[in-house]
Scaffold this active site. Structure first.
Site, mmCIF file in Angstrom:
data_model
loop_
_atom_site.group_PDB
_atom_site.id
_atom_site.type_symbol
_atom_site.label_atom_id
_atom_site.label_comp_id
_atom_site.label_asym_id
_atom_site.label_seq_id
_atom_site.Cartn_x
_atom_site.Cartn_y
_atom_site.Cartn_z
ATOM 1 N N LYS A 63 0.808 -1.225 0.000
ATOM 2 C CA LYS A 63 0.000 0.000 0.000
ATOM 3 C C LYS A 63 0.847 1.283 0.000
ATOM 4 O O LYS A 63 0.399 2.321 -0.451
ATOM 5 C CB LYS A 63 -0.938 0.028 1.218
ATOM 6 C CG LYS A 63 -2.036 -1.025 1.185
ATOM 7 C CD LYS A 63 -3.250 -0.494 0.512
ATOM 8 C CE LYS A 63 -4.496 -1.350 0.580
ATOM 9 N NZ LYS A 63 -4.439 -2.702 1.085
ATOM 10 N N SER A 88 -9.019 1.569 7.949
ATOM 11 C CA SER A 88 -8.350 1.373 9.233
ATOM 12 C C SER A 88 -7.196 0.384 9.100
ATOM 13 O O SER A 88 -6.511 0.080 10.052
ATOM 14 C CB SER A 88 -9.342 0.902 10.294
ATOM 15 O OG SER A 88 -10.006 -0.240 9.841
ATOM 16 N N GLU A 214 -9.280 -14.456 -4.070
ATOM 17 C CA GLU A 214 -10.103 -13.873 -3.010
ATOM 18 C C GLU A 214 -10.375 -14.898 -1.926
ATOM 19 O O GLU A 214 -10.314 -16.104 -2.172
ATOM 20 C CB GLU A 214 -11.486 -13.530 -3.579
ATOM 21 C CG GLU A 214 -11.575 -12.241 -4.314
ATOM 22 C CD GLU A 214 -13.023 -11.986 -4.686
ATOM 23 O OE1 GLU A 214 -13.545 -10.946 -4.270
ATOM 24 O OE2 GLU A 214 -13.633 -12.814 -5.388
ATOM 25 N N GLY A 218 -15.773 -14.252 0.730
ATOM 26 C CA GLY A 218 -16.073 -12.927 0.171
ATOM 27 C C GLY A 218 -15.696 -12.847 -1.288
ATOM 28 O O GLY A 218 -14.791 -12.124 -1.667
ATOM 29 N N ASP A 220 -16.921 -11.465 -3.931
ATOM 30 C CA ASP A 220 -17.648 -10.467 -4.720
ATOM 31 C C ASP A 220 -16.948 -10.163 -6.048
ATOM 32 O O ASP A 220 -17.606 -9.977 -7.074
ATOM 33 C CB ASP A 220 -17.822 -9.170 -3.921
ATOM 34 C CG ASP A 220 -16.485 -8.562 -3.542
ATOM 35 O OD1 ASP A 220 -15.824 -9.120 -2.666
ATOM 36 O OD2 ASP A 220 -16.091 -7.540 -4.149
ATOM 37 N N SER A 314 1.364 -9.866 -0.222
ATOM 38 C CA SER A 314 0.947 -8.457 -0.211
ATOM 39 C C SER A 314 1.265 -7.706 1.079
ATOM 40 O O SER A 314 1.403 -6.483 1.059
ATOM 41 C CB SER A 314 -0.545 -8.356 -0.527
ATOM 42 O OG SER A 314 -1.301 -9.105 0.405
HETATM 43 C C1 LIG Z 1 -5.181 -3.739 0.833
HETATM 44 C C2 LIG Z 1 -4.601 -5.086 0.868
HETATM 45 C C3 LIG Z 1 -5.009 -6.074 -0.048
HETATM 46 C C4 LIG Z 1 -6.074 -5.834 -1.089
HETATM 47 O O1 LIG Z 1 -5.667 -4.849 -2.026
HETATM 48 P P1 LIG Z 1 -6.706 -4.180 -3.028
HETATM 49 O O2 LIG Z 1 -5.904 -3.200 -3.808
HETATM 50 O O3 LIG Z 1 -7.783 -3.528 -2.208
HETATM 51 O O4 LIG Z 1 -7.273 -5.270 -3.859
HETATM 52 C C5 LIG Z 1 -4.385 -7.309 0.010
HETATM 53 N N1 LIG Z 1 -3.435 -7.586 0.944
HETATM 54 C C6 LIG Z 1 -3.020 -6.667 1.830
HETATM 55 C C7 LIG Z 1 -1.968 -7.043 2.817
HETATM 56 C C8 LIG Z 1 -3.586 -5.387 1.829
HETATM 57 O O5 LIG Z 1 -3.177 -4.471 2.722
#
Ligand SMILES: *Cc1c(COP(=O)(O)O)cnc(C)c1O
Length: 337
Positions: A63, A88, A214, A218, A220, A314
């Site tokens: 992020k 959050s 996903e 969830g 979606d 991620s």
């Molecule tokens: C925000 C986040 C996601 C999902 O990312 P999107 O861009 O909303 O699809 C996945 N893994 C982590 C660790 C995140 O912080």
């Protein structure tokens, strides 16, 4: 793959050129995260897996890339007034940190009952936390009021072209480092990471098949992908708290629809198993949501024998007690928050 993003769908959709400029903007501040391989993982799947470790990114998740890029794009005037967001989770911390590094005040709107650790982390990164009662107050309303009163610019967690372009830089780095891929697996919440990743993969490795992953509870984005229009669901009950979004973005969806091959789902049990695999075998801490893509490969949800597969880890922000509980197999229940 010759899929094209329909240009009439929205004039503000980002392109791979935007990912290139985002990469240039974040080059001196974001970590170029390592790419890990694992012989055990390769043996288990019969594939060659390349794990891009965004759990080791600044503020603990990818992020930071999108947040920093979006703030860097603001006018001088907007920077002086500041930014606001109402997530959050990891986006809040990323905005707070990216704001501090660029001397831009950041206001984060959080529910009063958000985990203390998340509030502390956001404040620790220099963010101003504004609390609300999620049972009686509407966060978007509070956000609108604050924006009007203080002239703050809203930076949403995924449905924003500069955020999408920033998130795309992780896969750009991955493919530049390891070469073309046959497959790419990316987790999906609102789709910012997947959309940005797809822009990079299509440009740098056009034959690569891209899959979104996903939580089972969830799905979606899978429903939206298959039906062709955005489907909204109630807040899903899953340990993957970064993917508890209830609908995919209006800017992320057309990109995903055009470039992604399919959407698959994995169970919470598979996520726990994958978290344990990362800890035991690869010696890294990965949060439940960060395990989505890897779980799809390790549990055979997507067949990848004989393929070169890119996997995005991620994020790694997980409470140590919860992490220990997941590893020990003691009951840590998912909740709908
Ligand atoms: C925000 C986040 C996601 C999902 O990312 P999107 O861009 O909303 O699809 C996945 N893994 C982590 C660790 C995140 O912080």
């Amino acid at each position: 793959m010759s899929a094209q993003i329909p240009s009439h769908s929205s004039p503000t959709l980002p392109t791979y050129d935007d990912v290139i400029t985002a990469a240039w903007r974040i080059a001196d501040v974001a970590h170029r995260t390592p790419v890990f391989t694992s012989r055990t993982a390769d043996e288990r799947t019969g594939a060659r897996l390349f794990f891009k470790a965004e759990n080791l990114q600044r503020s603990g998740a990818f992020k930071f890339r999108g947040a920093y890029n979006a703030i860097a794009r603001l006018t001088e005037d907007a920077r002086r007034r500041g930014v606001v967001t109402f997530s959050s989770g990891n986006h809040a911390q990323a905005i707070a940190y990216a704001g501090r590094l660029q001397n831009v005040p950041a206001v984060i709107i959080m529910p009063k009952d958000a985990p203390a650790m998340k509030m502390a982390a956001t404040q620790g990164y220099g963010g101003e936390v504004v609390l609300y009662d999620r049972y009686t107050e509407d966060r978007e309303e509070i956000c609108r009021r604050l924006s009007a009163e203080r002239g703050l610019t809203l930076i949403p967690p995924y449905d924003h072209e500069d955020v999408i372009a920033g998130q795309g830089t992780a896969v750009k780095e991955l493919i530049e480092e390891v070469g073309p891929l046959d497959m790419l697996l990316v987790c999906v919440g609102g789709g910012g990471l997947l959309a940005g990743s797809a822009l990079s993969a299509q440009a740098l490795s056009p034959a690569c098949r891209i899959y979104g992953v996903e939580p089972e509870a969830g799905n979606d984005a899978q429903q939206s992908f298959r039906s062709g229009s955005i489907v909204r669901i109630p807040v899903p009950v899953t340990i993957a708290d970064g993917a508890q979004t209830t609908y995919i973005g209006q800017k992320t969806f057309p990109i995903i629809r055009a470039l992604v091959s399919d959407m698959v789902t994995v169970s919470d049990d598979m996520l726990v198993d994958t978290m344990r695999f990362f800890a035991e075998r690869m010696k890294i801490v990965v949060e439940p949501t960060g395990c989505l893509a890897a779980a799809a490969a390790l549990h055979g949800v997507v067949a990848c024998q004989g393929k070169r597969v890119g996997i995005i880890i991620s994020g790694g922000n997980v409470d140590p007690k919860a992490f220990a509980g997941f590893l020990a197999g003691t009951a840590i229940r998912a909740s709908a928050s």
